[in-house]
Scaffold this motif. Sequence first.
Motif, PDB file in Angstrom:
ATOM      1  N   LEU A  90       8.014  27.124  16.726  1.00  0.00           N
ATOM      2  CA  LEU A  90       8.960  28.064  16.126  1.00  0.00           C
ATOM      3  C   LEU A  90      10.042  28.467  17.119  1.00  0.00           C
ATOM      4  O   LEU A  90      11.212  28.636  16.754  1.00  0.00           O
ATOM      5  CB  LEU A  90       8.209  29.310  15.633  1.00  0.00           C
ATOM      6  CG  LEU A  90       7.288  29.097  14.426  1.00  0.00           C
ATOM      7  CD1 LEU A  90       6.517  30.370  14.116  1.00  0.00           C
ATOM      8  CD2 LEU A  90       8.090  28.649  13.206  1.00  0.00           C
ATOM      9  N   THR A 104      15.899  19.437  12.736  1.00  0.00           N
ATOM     10  CA  THR A 104      16.471  20.785  12.705  1.00  0.00           C
ATOM     11  C   THR A 104      17.933  20.774  13.102  1.00  0.00           C
ATOM     12  O   THR A 104      18.768  21.456  12.483  1.00  0.00           O
ATOM     13  CB  THR A 104      15.690  21.719  13.656  1.00  0.00           C
ATOM     14  OG1 THR A 104      14.304  21.703  13.320  1.00  0.00           O
ATOM     15  CG2 THR A 104      16.212  23.149  13.558  1.00  0.00           C
ATOM     16  N   TRP A 164       2.024  26.734  17.780  1.00  0.00           N
ATOM     17  CA  TRP A 164       2.929  27.088  16.686  1.00  0.00           C
ATOM     18  C   TRP A 164       4.041  28.010  17.171  1.00  0.00           C
ATOM     19  O   TRP A 164       5.178  27.936  16.667  1.00  0.00           O
ATOM     20  CB  TRP A 164       2.142  27.730  15.553  1.00  0.00           C
ATOM     21  CG  TRP A 164       1.146  26.788  14.977  1.00  0.00           C
ATOM     22  CD1 TRP A 164      -0.202  26.759  15.194  1.00  0.00           C
ATOM     23  CD2 TRP A 164       1.417  25.670  14.114  1.00  0.00           C
ATOM     24  NE1 TRP A 164      -0.792  25.721  14.529  1.00  0.00           N
ATOM     25  CE2 TRP A 164       0.174  25.035  13.848  1.00  0.00           C
ATOM     26  CE3 TRP A 164       2.570  25.162  13.532  1.00  0.00           C
ATOM     27  CZ2 TRP A 164       0.080  23.914  13.025  1.00  0.00           C
ATOM     28  CZ3 TRP A 164       2.474  24.042  12.718  1.00  0.00           C
ATOM     29  CH2 TRP A 164       1.236  23.430  12.470  1.00  0.00           C
TER      30      TRP A 164
END
Length: 314
Positions: A23, A168, A19
Amino acid sequence: MLNLIQNEQMKIYRRLRTWILALLLIAIVVLAGLVSHPGTDEDASDKWKVSAAETIEHNKKELENNDLPDKFKQQMKEEIALQQYMLDHNYPPTDNTLWGGAIRASGIIIVVTLFTVIIAGDMVAGEFTWGTIKLLLIRPASRAKILLSKYLTTLLFAVTLLIVLFVTALIVNGFLYGFQNLGLPQLKVDAEGQVHEGSMLVFTLATYGLKLIELVMIVTLAFMISTVFRSSSLAIGLSIFIMFAGQIITMLLLRYSWGKYFLFANTDLTPYLKGQPPLAEGMTLGFSIVVLVVYFLLFILLSWEIFRRRDVAA
């Protein structure tokens, strides 16, 4: 097989490291978009039109030069046709739209490759490091299925990161440049000077897709290294070193005719999409694909043979 893949997926996403990497990837995409953005300019729409008109006039004057090689004349004619088409249809340059930002973000795929190499280097070697390989092999599943599930899980992780990167990049650059150019076409000039419209989404996905081939080859190499060494840290470190040293070694080997057969001389296929000249004489898209297939099969066979013969009790 599905249960094995699900189990490997749980191992990856259960760890905090995964994770953090995801990120960090999002943060890098946002930062890269902000850095590459030229800033707010109310007259930007007029500036590109003025620049396009100046380019057309300059190229027309240059074409009057009889000493100019035919190759450059053809390029200038194509540029004139392209710029005039953009002016006639009010199509701004791709670089100043969300699509340009998304295409530039494809350069961040090297980060996706790096993060996936970290996971791939730990997939098999990590089982030996933590001593869980014996618990894994006492299952009724064969070694072939276990190894395949680990490899497919690694590729699924890479694709997941790639999707995160693409989505993104579109969102970030959409807010930076605006979503009004979402339907902007991809323009291409043929040999007759005719401008054709194509799908910008397809072109962008093709750019990412060709980068994905490079990612798969490097990750497969890292996965093979992971099956060779029992230490996950050594496997990860060696994989990262080869990944970054590959391009340097390529430049050194391309001085020789046989250098074009080196893996990293063929991993980047985007120059073929953009019509750029190859790194060495004799290199074509078909040639690079054949070389990559040979390396891919070699890595897979070595991974399987080493894992099949590995003495777990040692």
